[in-house]
Scaffold this motif. Structure first.
Motif, PDB file in Angstrom:
ATOM      1  N   VAL A   1       0.905  -1.309   0.082  1.00 16.44           N
ATOM      2  CA  VAL A   1       0.005  -0.002   0.089  1.00 16.44           C
ATOM      3  C   VAL A   1       1.131   1.273   0.065  1.00 16.44           C
ATOM      4  O   VAL A   1       2.015   1.017   0.171  1.00 16.44           O
ATOM      5  CB  VAL A   1      -1.053  -0.031   1.220  1.00 16.44           C
ATOM      6  CG1 VAL A   1      -1.811  -1.050   1.202  1.00 16.44           C
ATOM      7  CG2 VAL A   1      -0.319   0.201   2.515  1.00 16.44           C
ATOM      8  N   GLN A   2       0.154   2.616  -0.170  1.00 16.50           N
ATOM      9  CA  GLN A   2       0.927   3.596  -0.356  1.00 16.50           C
ATOM     10  C   GLN A   2       1.044   4.049   1.145  1.00 16.50           C
ATOM     11  O   GLN A   2       0.419   3.624   1.811  1.00 16.50           O
ATOM     12  CB  GLN A   2       0.212   4.712  -1.144  1.00 16.50           C
ATOM     13  CG  GLN A   2       0.235   4.489  -2.360  1.00 16.50           C
ATOM     14  CD  GLN A   2       1.270   5.178  -3.125  1.00 16.50           C
ATOM     15  OE1 GLN A   2       1.649   6.169  -2.815  1.00 16.50           O
ATOM     16  NE2 GLN A   2       1.711   4.814  -4.197  1.00 16.50           N
ATOM     17  N   PRO A   3       2.109   5.066   1.389  1.00 15.25           N
ATOM     18  CA  PRO A   3       2.242   5.665   2.628  1.00 15.25           C
ATOM     19  C   PRO A   3       0.837   6.497   3.088  1.00 15.25           C
ATOM     20  O   PRO A   3      -0.271   6.694   2.181  1.00 15.25           O
ATOM     21  CB  PRO A   3       3.295   6.675   2.371  1.00 15.25           C
ATOM     22  CG  PRO A   3       4.026   6.312   1.267  1.00 15.25           C
ATOM     23  CD  PRO A   3       3.124   5.382   0.359  1.00 15.25           C
TER      24      PRO A   3
ATOM     25  N   GLU B   1       5.358  -4.677  -4.336  1.00  7.46           N
ATOM     26  CA  GLU B   1       6.163  -3.705  -4.855  1.00  7.46           C
ATOM     27  C   GLU B   1       5.432  -2.846  -6.132  1.00  7.46           C
ATOM     28  O   GLU B   1       6.211  -2.066  -6.603  1.00  7.46           O
ATOM     29  CB  GLU B   1       7.571  -4.243  -5.565  1.00  7.46           C
ATOM     30  CG  GLU B   1       8.378  -4.741  -4.458  1.00  7.46           C
ATOM     31  CD  GLU B   1       9.746  -5.095  -5.066  1.00  7.46           C
ATOM     32  OE1 GLU B   1      10.738  -4.770  -4.459  1.00  7.46           O
ATOM     33  OE2 GLU B   1       9.804  -5.777  -6.078  1.00  7.46           O
ATOM     34  N   GLU B   2       4.090  -3.003  -6.188  1.00  8.75           N
ATOM     35  CA  GLU B   2       3.505  -2.429  -7.223  1.00  8.75           C
ATOM     36  C   GLU B   2       3.546  -0.846  -6.865  1.00  8.75           C
ATOM     37  O   GLU B   2       3.772   0.028  -7.846  1.00  8.75           O
ATOM     38  CB  GLU B   2       1.947  -2.507  -7.254  1.00  8.75           C
ATOM     39  CG  GLU B   2       1.257  -2.329  -8.714  1.00  8.75           C
ATOM     40  CD  GLU B   2       0.555  -0.865  -8.325  1.00  8.75           C
ATOM     41  OE1 GLU B   2       0.386  -0.566  -9.567  1.00  8.75           O
ATOM     42  OE2 GLU B   2       0.416  -0.445  -7.462  1.00  8.75           O
ATOM     43  N   GLU B   3       3.382  -0.244  -6.008  1.00  4.24           N
ATOM     44  CA  GLU B   3       3.278   1.149  -5.712  1.00  4.24           C
ATOM     45  C   GLU B   3       5.038   1.593  -5.481  1.00  4.24           C
ATOM     46  O   GLU B   3       4.930   2.976  -5.500  1.00  4.24           O
ATOM     47  CB  GLU B   3       2.625   1.453  -4.160  1.00  4.24           C
ATOM     48  CG  GLU B   3       1.375   0.851  -3.923  1.00  4.24           C
ATOM     49  CD  GLU B   3       0.365   1.608  -4.950  1.00  4.24           C
ATOM     50  OE1 GLU B   3       0.528   2.496  -5.731  1.00  4.24           O
ATOM     51  OE2 GLU B   3      -0.836   1.357  -4.625  1.00  4.24           O
ATOM     52  N   VAL B   4       5.793   0.923  -5.889  1.00  7.97           N
ATOM     53  CA  VAL B   4       7.256   1.284  -5.758  1.00  7.97           C
ATOM     54  C   VAL B   4       7.752   1.020  -7.632  1.00  7.97           C
ATOM     55  O   VAL B   4       8.812   0.909  -7.487  1.00  7.97           O
ATOM     56  CB  VAL B   4       8.363   1.167  -4.717  1.00  7.97           C
ATOM     57  CG1 VAL B   4       7.675   1.805  -3.531  1.00  7.97           C
ATOM     58  CG2 VAL B   4       7.994  -0.501  -4.207  1.00  7.97           C
TER      59      VAL B   4
ATOM     60  N   THR C   1      -7.924   6.926  -3.204  1.00  9.41           N
ATOM     61  CA  THR C   1      -6.804   5.945  -3.138  1.00  9.41           C
ATOM     62  C   THR C   1      -5.431   6.809  -3.101  1.00  9.41           C
ATOM     63  O   THR C   1      -5.529   8.015  -3.378  1.00  9.41           O
ATOM     64  CB  THR C   1      -6.508   5.388  -4.735  1.00  9.41           C
ATOM     65  OG1 THR C   1      -7.071   6.353  -5.451  1.00  9.41           O
ATOM     66  CG2 THR C   1      -7.523   4.138  -4.855  1.00  9.41           C
ATOM     67  N   HIS C   2      -4.535   6.430  -2.543  1.00 13.99           N
ATOM     68  CA  HIS C   2      -3.471   7.407  -2.239  1.00 13.99           C
ATOM     69  C   HIS C   2      -3.508   8.471  -1.444  1.00 13.99           C
ATOM     70  O   HIS C   2      -2.663   9.341  -1.215  1.00 13.99           O
ATOM     71  CB  HIS C   2      -2.565   7.761  -3.530  1.00 13.99           C
ATOM     72  CG  HIS C   2      -2.350   6.449  -4.273  1.00 13.99           C
ATOM     73  ND1 HIS C   2      -1.233   6.758  -5.152  1.00 13.99           N
ATOM     74  CD2 HIS C   2      -2.370   5.338  -4.431  1.00 13.99           C
ATOM     75  CE1 HIS C   2      -0.967   5.592  -5.825  1.00 13.99           C
ATOM     76  NE2 HIS C   2      -1.783   4.633  -5.463  1.00 13.99           N
ATOM     77  N   SER C   3      -4.757   8.594  -0.844  1.00  9.19           N
ATOM     78  CA  SER C   3      -5.221  10.008  -0.064  1.00  9.19           C
ATOM     79  C   SER C   3      -5.785   9.274   1.381  1.00  9.19           C
ATOM     80  O   SER C   3      -5.747   8.121   1.603  1.00  9.19           O
ATOM     81  CB  SER C   3      -5.775  10.630  -0.989  1.00  9.19           C
ATOM     82  OG  SER C   3      -7.196  10.891  -0.565  1.00  9.19           O
TER      83      SER C   3
ATOM     84  N   THR D   1      -9.309  -0.286  -0.960  1.00  7.19           N
ATOM     85  CA  THR D   1      -9.657  -0.625  -2.431  1.00  7.19           C
ATOM     86  C   THR D   1      -8.289  -0.913  -3.125  1.00  7.19           C
ATOM     87  O   THR D   1      -8.444  -1.674  -4.212  1.00  7.19           O
ATOM     88  CB  THR D   1     -10.205   0.602  -3.125  1.00  7.19           C
ATOM     89  OG1 THR D   1     -10.912   0.645  -4.395  1.00  7.19           O
ATOM     90  CG2 THR D   1      -9.469   1.879  -2.999  1.00  7.19           C
ATOM     91  N   ASP D   2      -7.259  -0.129  -2.980  1.00  5.93           N
ATOM     92  CA  ASP D   2      -5.957  -0.408  -3.562  1.00  5.93           C
ATOM     93  C   ASP D   2      -5.058  -0.989  -2.578  1.00  5.93           C
ATOM     94  O   ASP D   2      -4.105  -0.591  -2.110  1.00  5.93           O
ATOM     95  CB  ASP D   2      -5.664   1.132  -3.992  1.00  5.93           C
ATOM     96  CG  ASP D   2      -4.334   1.189  -4.981  1.00  5.93           C
ATOM     97  OD1 ASP D   2      -3.890   0.207  -5.390  1.00  5.93           O
ATOM     98  OD2 ASP D   2      -3.728   2.378  -5.054  1.00  5.93           O
ATOM     99  N   ASP D   3      -4.645  -2.575  -2.899  1.00  6.69           N
ATOM    100  CA  ASP D   3      -5.489  -3.249  -3.748  1.00  6.69           C
ATOM    101  C   ASP D   3      -6.107  -4.436  -2.781  1.00  6.69           C
ATOM    102  O   ASP D   3      -6.824  -5.325  -3.392  1.00  6.69           O
ATOM    103  CB  ASP D   3      -4.667  -3.677  -4.881  1.00  6.69           C
ATOM    104  CG  ASP D   3      -5.143  -4.746  -5.969  1.00  6.69           C
ATOM    105  OD1 ASP D   3      -6.407  -4.551  -6.258  1.00  6.69           O
ATOM    106  OD2 ASP D   3      -4.450  -5.519  -6.152  1.00  6.69           O
TER     107      ASP D   3
HETATM  108 ZN    ZN Z   1      -1.970   2.541  -5.940  1.00  3.11          ZN
END
Ligand code: ZN
Ligand code: BES
Length: 456
Positions: free
Chosen positions: A88-90, A151-154, A425-427, A117-119
């Motif tokens: 996941v994102q930070p 590692e999708e988000e990176v 997402t990301h927020s 949701t992600d993901d």
């Molecule tokens: Zn994402």
């Protein structure tokens, strides 16, 4: 599939509990402090396969581990590769979350947590679609392989390398991915296109130390001023990116596609209202939907330098920096963009500062042929579960590995996202509709049946 549907219905609340368990693991791939959590999340995914008596493998990478599993062979039937990501994102800015990001909370029919949701939530639908078949029928009608990465988000470096070395293991007829959105509530979609990305950090280095802005201002180039003018120079007055050759490889929208996009029920005013703005600038000659989905863009994702404390400090800082990204469309090449960026920066950089460019991830955009039997199978499964035939959309976001699947495995992706545009997402306050979670599970189980009908 009455028995399978029945199984899904009677296990619905346990599925939600398991989703919450998964969401409690703070698997932030970008943050080295979460390395152990990444391993825990991979283990959690592997546990899902183990309970079905499958034998998952945890595959180490230079970064975070991947989980691979496959179902017993059904000869003559198609093979689908299910891809998802447990990272996941930070979570920053933390103070904007109504409930803590890793304490999943039910609110207004949604589950709120980072990764909802992600993901993680979307990915779990395909684990539960598998579980339903295994528990009810004891077998699947097709061959499934799962590759779940961290590692999708990176940028997916580990999976890229794995595919380069072991493409046989992932050989398949199609790839199934739920890591995106429906068009609107009650309007499920099959996504035909994704944008690519090219991401950089730009550092602007000026004088050898911070200076008094009165004594030196106006005579020594200020790195922040320089950075502002450089960034401004990357887009022209018509909203077009100014890198040399930037548009050369862009696949233009056809008239037919423009008509199809225009036919989708999209209200620009409502769209702006939803994000709290009263209008926007962008590339001239394109609608908001076209700009989002099918035009390349430049965005600054972060910027810093100089004094940020309380009150005023008169200082001419020695450095400034920014994180910048270009979203790309199909056929644009991230490596060419990197070269063009350096050329353009050389033109834009004023005397008195030096610029440093650090390359992060890059991935090309994707366009999927609309008229394959796989897409038709997915459309039927979605209609079954969501009660409505999907519309065809594109997405502005990127899933870097999709191009690699296409190039190295020769398999197109079925991009069937169960999320919504306003899922954050990301927020802060990321969410996922629980109704869509359950519909997604039903669609997944149905998809295995629909794909099994395809004659190879
Ligand atoms: Zn994402
Ligand atoms: N799930 C998103 C991709 C996505 C975003 C699909 C919006 C559809 C709509 C994915 O997890 C993601 O965020 N990808 C990154 C990739 C990047 C870090 C290389 C993105 O698009 O920023």
């Amino acid at each position: 599939m009455p028995d399978i549907d029945q199984y899904i219905e009677s296990n619905a609340s346990r599925f939600e509990e398991e989703l919450c368990e998964f969401l409690r693991i703070p698997s932030i791939s970008a943050d080295a402090g979460h390395k152990e959590d990444m391993i825990r999340a991979a283990e959690w995914v592997a546990g899902q396969f183990r309970r079905l008596k499958l034998s998952p493998e945890i595959i180490p990478t230079a970064g975070h581990p991947m989980v691979y599993a496959e179902t017993p062979t059904v000869s003559g039937a198609p093979t689908a590769l299910v891809y998802g990501h447990y990272d996941v994102q930070p979570v920053e800015p933390l103070d904007k979350w109504i409930s803590p990001p890793f304490e999943p909370t039910r609110r207004e029919g949604n589950i709120v947590a980072r990764g909802a949701t992600d993901d993680k939530g979307q990915l779990l639908t395909h684990l539960k679609g598998l579980e339903a078949w295994m528990e009810v029928e004891g077998r699947l009608p097709i061959n499934l392989k799962y590759i779940i990465e961290g590692e999708e988000e990176v940028g997916s470096a580990g999976l890229e390398k794995f595919i380069a070395e072991h493409s046989d293991k992932l050989a398949c007829n199609c790839v199934v991915i739920s890591d995106g959105s429906q068009f609107a509530p009650g309007m499920p979609a099959v996504t035909r296109g994704l944008r690519g990305i090219a991401y950089y950090e730009l550092r602007v280095n000026g004088p050898n130390r911070d200076l008094h802005s009165g004594s030196f201002g106006g005579s020594v180039t200020n790195p922040i001023n320089a950075l502002a003018s450089i960034l401004n120079g990357l887009i022209d007055k018509d909203g077009r990116v100014t890198l040399p050759g930037f548009y050369d490889d862009v696949v233009e929208l056809t008239d037919r596609e423009r008509k199809e996009l225009a036919a989708l029920p999209f209200d620009e005013k409502e769209y702006f209202a939803q994000v709290g703005v009263d209008g926007a600038i962008g590339e001239a000659g394109y609608t908001a939907l076209e700009r989002r989905w099918a035009r390349p863009t430049f965005d600054c994702c972060g910027i810093w330098g100089g004094y940020q404390g309380e009150g005023a400090k008169t200082v001419l800082p020695s450095t400034a920096a920014a994180k910048i990204s270009f979203r790309l469309v199909p056929n644009q090449n991230p490596a060419k963009i990197s070269a063009a960026l350096r050329t353009r920066l050389a033109e834009l950089t004023p005397p008195g500062v030096k610029i440093e460019v650090i390359d992060f991830h890059g991935a090309p955009g994707v366009l999927i042929p609309p008229d394959s039997p796989y897409v038709e199978a997915a459309a039927r499964a979605i209609e079954y579960a969501f009660g409505r035939r999907p519309v065809f959309t594109r997405e502005g976001g990127s899933i870097p590995i999709v191009t690699t699947f296409h190039q190295k495995l020769g398999a197109d992706a079925l991009l069937i996202g169960w999320g919504q545009d306003d899922d954050n997402t990301h927020s802060p306050n990321e969410k996922f509709s629980l109704a869509d979670f359950h519909r997604g599970i039903r669609a997944s189980a149905k998809l295995w049946e629909e794909l099994a009908q395809i004659q190879l």
